[in-house]
Design a protein around this motif. Structure first.
Motif, PDB file in Angstrom:
ATOM      1  N   LEU A 275     -15.217  -7.325 -90.484  1.00  0.00           N
ATOM      2  CA  LEU A 275     -13.771  -7.113 -90.553  1.00  0.00           C
ATOM      3  C   LEU A 275     -13.342  -5.891 -89.755  1.00  0.00           C
ATOM      4  N   ALA A 276     -14.255  -4.948 -89.559  1.00  0.00           N
ATOM      5  CA  ALA A 276     -13.941  -3.729 -88.802  1.00  0.00           C
ATOM      6  C   ALA A 276     -14.238  -3.884 -87.323  1.00  0.00           C
ATOM      7  N   ASP A 277     -14.403  -5.104 -86.841  1.00  0.00           N
ATOM      8  CA  ASP A 277     -14.711  -5.342 -85.426  1.00  0.00           C
ATOM      9  C   ASP A 277     -13.677  -4.657 -84.543  1.00  0.00           C
ATOM     10  N   ARG A 278     -14.172  -3.932 -83.508  1.00  0.00           N
ATOM     11  CA  ARG A 278     -13.352  -3.157 -82.586  1.00  0.00           C
ATOM     12  C   ARG A 278     -12.638  -1.994 -83.280  1.00  0.00           C
ATOM     13  N   GLY A 279     -13.141  -1.582 -84.416  1.00  0.00           N
ATOM     14  CA  GLY A 279     -12.553  -0.461 -85.132  1.00  0.00           C
ATOM     15  C   GLY A 279     -13.633   0.432 -85.706  1.00  0.00           C
ATOM     16  N   ILE A 280     -13.422   0.876 -86.940  1.00  0.00           N
ATOM     17  CA  ILE A 280     -14.364   1.779 -87.596  1.00  0.00           C
ATOM     18  C   ILE A 280     -14.586   1.325 -89.026  1.00  0.00           C
ATOM     19  N   CYS A 281     -15.825   1.374 -89.463  1.00  0.00           N
ATOM     20  CA  CYS A 281     -16.197   1.022 -90.833  1.00  0.00           C
ATOM     21  C   CYS A 281     -16.658   2.296 -91.527  1.00  0.00           C
ATOM     22  N   CYS A 282     -15.958   2.700 -92.565  1.00  0.00           N
ATOM     23  CA  CYS A 282     -16.260   3.932 -93.301  1.00  0.00           C
ATOM     24  C   CYS A 282     -16.986   3.556 -94.595  1.00  0.00           C
ATOM     25  N   ILE A 283     -18.200   4.066 -94.755  1.00  0.00           N
ATOM     26  CA  ILE A 283     -19.037   3.744 -95.907  1.00  0.00           C
ATOM     27  C   ILE A 283     -19.343   5.024 -96.657  1.00  0.00           C
ATOM     28  N   ASP A 284     -18.794   5.182 -97.832  1.00  0.00           N
ATOM     29  CA  ASP A 284     -19.073   6.341 -98.674  1.00  0.00           C
ATOM     30  C   ASP A 284     -20.297   6.055 -99.542  1.00  0.00           C
ATOM     31  N   GLU A 285     -20.943   7.113-100.002  1.00  0.00           N
ATOM     32  CA  GLU A 285     -22.165   6.986-100.822  1.00  0.00           C
ATOM     33  C   GLU A 285     -23.175   6.061-100.141  1.00  0.00           C
ATOM     34  N   PHE A 286     -23.470   6.367 -98.881  1.00  0.00           N
ATOM     35  CA  PHE A 286     -24.330   5.495 -98.080  1.00  0.00           C
ATOM     36  C   PHE A 286     -25.736   5.390 -98.658  1.00  0.00           C
ATOM     37  N   SER A 287     -26.205   6.444 -99.295  1.00  0.00           N
ATOM     38  CA  SER A 287     -27.565   6.406 -99.842  1.00  0.00           C
ATOM     39  C   SER A 287     -27.670   5.504-101.057  1.00  0.00           C
ATOM     40  N   SER A 288     -26.530   5.070-101.609  1.00  0.00           N
ATOM     41  CA  SER A 288     -26.559   4.188-102.779  1.00  0.00           C
ATOM     42  C   SER A 288     -26.877   2.745-102.415  1.00  0.00           C
ATOM     43  N   ILE A 289     -26.835   2.414-101.133  1.00  0.00           N
ATOM     44  CA  ILE A 289     -27.178   1.057-100.717  1.00  0.00           C
ATOM     45  C   ILE A 289     -28.667   0.833-100.942  1.00  0.00           C
ATOM     46  N   ARG A 290     -29.020  -0.295-101.543  1.00  0.00           N
ATOM     47  CA  ARG A 290     -30.426  -0.585-101.784  1.00  0.00           C
ATOM     48  C   ARG A 290     -31.173  -0.726-100.465  1.00  0.00           C
ATOM     49  N   GLU A 291     -32.462  -0.413-100.513  1.00  0.00           N
ATOM     50  CA  GLU A 291     -33.260  -0.392 -99.290  1.00  0.00           C
ATOM     51  C   GLU A 291     -33.262  -1.738 -98.592  1.00  0.00           C
ATOM     52  N   SER A 292     -33.320  -2.819 -99.364  1.00  0.00           N
ATOM     53  CA  SER A 292     -33.328  -4.155 -98.761  1.00  0.00           C
ATOM     54  C   SER A 292     -32.003  -4.472 -98.080  1.00  0.00           C
ATOM     55  N   GLU A 293     -30.926  -3.801 -98.524  1.00  0.00           N
ATOM     56  CA  GLU A 293     -29.618  -4.063 -97.933  1.00  0.00           C
ATOM     57  C   GLU A 293     -29.334  -3.174 -96.731  1.00  0.00           C
ATOM     58  N   LYS A 294     -30.037  -2.033 -96.635  1.00  0.00           N
ATOM     59  CA  LYS A 294     -29.833  -1.169 -95.469  1.00  0.00           C
ATOM     60  C   LYS A 294     -30.268  -1.865 -94.190  1.00  0.00           C
ATOM     61  N   THR A 295     -31.340  -2.646 -94.286  1.00  0.00           N
ATOM     62  CA  THR A 295     -31.824  -3.337 -93.092  1.00  0.00           C
ATOM     63  C   THR A 295     -30.834  -4.369 -92.581  1.00  0.00           C
TER      64      THR A 295
END
Length: 513
Positions: A275-295
């Motif tokens: 949805l942020a194509d050609r824009g910017i995606c802001c992700i807070d609490e980035f370390s809270s993403i599970r390891e399998s989802e970071k990939t």
């Protein structure tokens, strides 16, 4: 977004009595349901026929008609809504040449007719009625100027701004930098970094099909209460295409793409990065993403696309966005340890500045700052107006710095790959755009090296020149380069930084003069 398919627009039935043909159109208000005729209308005579057989779609008569058909779902832009509002959505029906005009993440203007739809009536069941739009026109906004065009008066204002500071360009730049997130006090280098991420570098496409992204990524690491979320909220607000989400509330489908079943058919639902194509995606609490989802976001960040196979559908969507993420350190931030140890995050795709601090001063005058509208139009202006190319002077500085990082004994092997050199090029291009230039000069390269050294928590003496407070010579300020305030004399401070960085790179100061 629904899949493109062939829709049977009309179906031909043959009467069993007079063998005449009856053409019946699909009812768009009943989900394109084609009812069976109840009486014969094939001939002028009153035929008593009550039995009708549908002709096959590939009949030699060629009377059955099929058209391209697609259903998409449009949603209000979240960054244009008031806080607390939930974006509303509505289904749009596309036919014929309108099919596949828009893709997931596009911002569109739809012109059409609002209609109501319901399932065919069944005795004893309550009909569900829904509104949708039968589109007549689809216009896709791919250029930032199509969101808020830069007026001729504003372009004149920008040109006059740089002409008025021809002798002190760094001061003119700092006026723009200080306009970023004005509610946060100080944090000079953080504001400069965020502004460069919003501007971005120049994408490269050659005839062989090689693509090099121009979007840069940034991770802010700092203790709670240091203003990280304020920068994310401001970036999402000022960018015409933005998505603001949190790591704890995003699964891999929420960040990339999900396949869902709607009415018996599979549909794709775009995630935050699409949805942020050609824009910017802001992700807070980035370390809270599970390891399998970071990939799942690695491909989107490096290749600028989301691909895969879900529910029998081959997916390939654009995700050409910059990622601005924020996270807290794992415990207390230890400056003696690497960034990987502090945040428990190992990713070579992120350019990571050091921890932010609220203990800094801001010497910039409030009345000199750009307004929110001026800054928004300035970012749009430089992104569309300037496409800077490198110069031998800038290439020499960036190459020497890259080689120096490769030779360092205690280097981070994950960071000092060829991606580091690509990051240096992107940041230098973004700074050249910020300075309203078509060429990447040695000045842009020097600032790029300074920012990269800041992200590595370097204790080089070059950053001491930015500290104008009474503790400017202390070891504490050297270990925390992001504590630097806006210099009182930006051009003089730059000269000192330039001298020390050239000495660090063993380059003669007169090489570009």
């Amino acid at each position: 977004m629904g899949m493109n398919k062939m829709l049977e627009k009309t179906r031909v039935f043959q009467c069993s009595k007079c063998h005449g043909f009856i053409e019946v159109e699909a009812d768009i208000e009943q989900y394109n349901y084609i009812p069976v005729p109840t009486k014969c209308t094939a001939s002028a005579e009153n035929c008593p026929g009550r039995l009708f057989n549908p002709l096959p779609t590939d009949s030699e008569s060629g009377m059955n008609k099929c058209i391209d058909y697609q259903e998409i779902k449009i949603q209000e832009q979240p960054n244009k809504l008031n806080i607390g509002s939930i974006p509303r959505s509505i289904t749009v029906l596309l036919q014929n040449d309108l099919v596949d005009n828009a893709k997931s993440g596009d911002h569109v203007t739809i012109i059409g007719i609002v209609i109501r739809r319901w399932k065919y009536l069944i005795s004893g069941e309550r009909p569900d009625i829904a509104l949708c739009i039968s589109a007549n026109s689809v216009f896709v906004h791919n250029n930032q100027e199509e969101f808020f065009g830069t007026t001729p008066e504003m372009k004149t204002f920008f040109n006059n701004h740089w002409q008025g500071h021809a002798n002190d360009p760094m001061k003119a730049r700092d006026i723009i930098v200080s306009s970023i997130c004005p509610q946060v006090y100080g944090l000079y280098i953080v504001k400069l970094s965020v502004l460069l991420i919003l501007i971005g570098g120049v994408a490269k496409h050659d005839d062989s099909g090689l693509k090099v992204r121009g979007e840069a990524h940034l991770l802010l690491v700092g203790d709670p209460g240091t203003g990280k979320s304020q920068f994310l909220n401001y970036a999402a607000k000022i960018s015409p295409r933005s998505v603001l989400t949190t790591g704890i509330g995003s699964t891999s489908a929420g960040l990339t793409v999900a396949a869902v079943r709607d009415g018996g058919e599979w549909m794709l639902e775009a995630g935050a990065l699409v949805l942020a194509d050609r824009g910017i995606c802001c992700i807070d609490e980035f370390s809270s993403i599970r390891e399998s989802e970071k990939t799942a976001v690695h491909e989107a960040m490096e290749q600028q696309s989301v691909s895969g196979a879900k529910a029998g559908m081959i997916i390939n969507l654009n995700a050409r966005c910059s990622v601005l993420a924020a996270t807290n350190p794992k415990g207390k931030y230890d400056t003696e340890q690497s960034i990987t140890v502090n945040v428990a995050l190992a990713s070579p795709l992120l350019s990571v500045p050091s921890q932010a601090s609220a203990n800094s001063n801001n010497n910039s005058k409030k009345d000199n700052k750009f307004t929110f509208n001026q800054l928004q139009q300035y970012i749009s202006w430089v992104k569309n107006q300037f496409h800077p190319v490198s110069t031998p002077e800038s290439e020499r500085i960036l190459t020497k710095y890259y080689q120096l990082q490769r030779k360092t004994d205690n280097r981070n092997a994950a960071r000092t790959t060829i991606r580091l050199l690509e990051s240096l090029i992107r940041i230098s291009q973004a700074h050249a755009r910020l300075m309203a230039r078509d060429k990447v000069t040695s000045q842009d390269a020097i600032i790029t090296v300074m920012l990269m050294e800041s992200s590595l928590l370097s204790a080089t003496p070059s950053f001491n020149s930015l500290n104008t407070g009474p503790e400017s010579g202390s070891h504490k300020n050297l270990k925390n380069p992001l504590h630097t305030n806006f210099p009182e004399n930006p051009d003089l401070a730059y000269k000192i930084i330039e001298k020390k960085i050239l000495e660090m790179l063993d380059i003669d100061e007169t090489f570009n003069r």
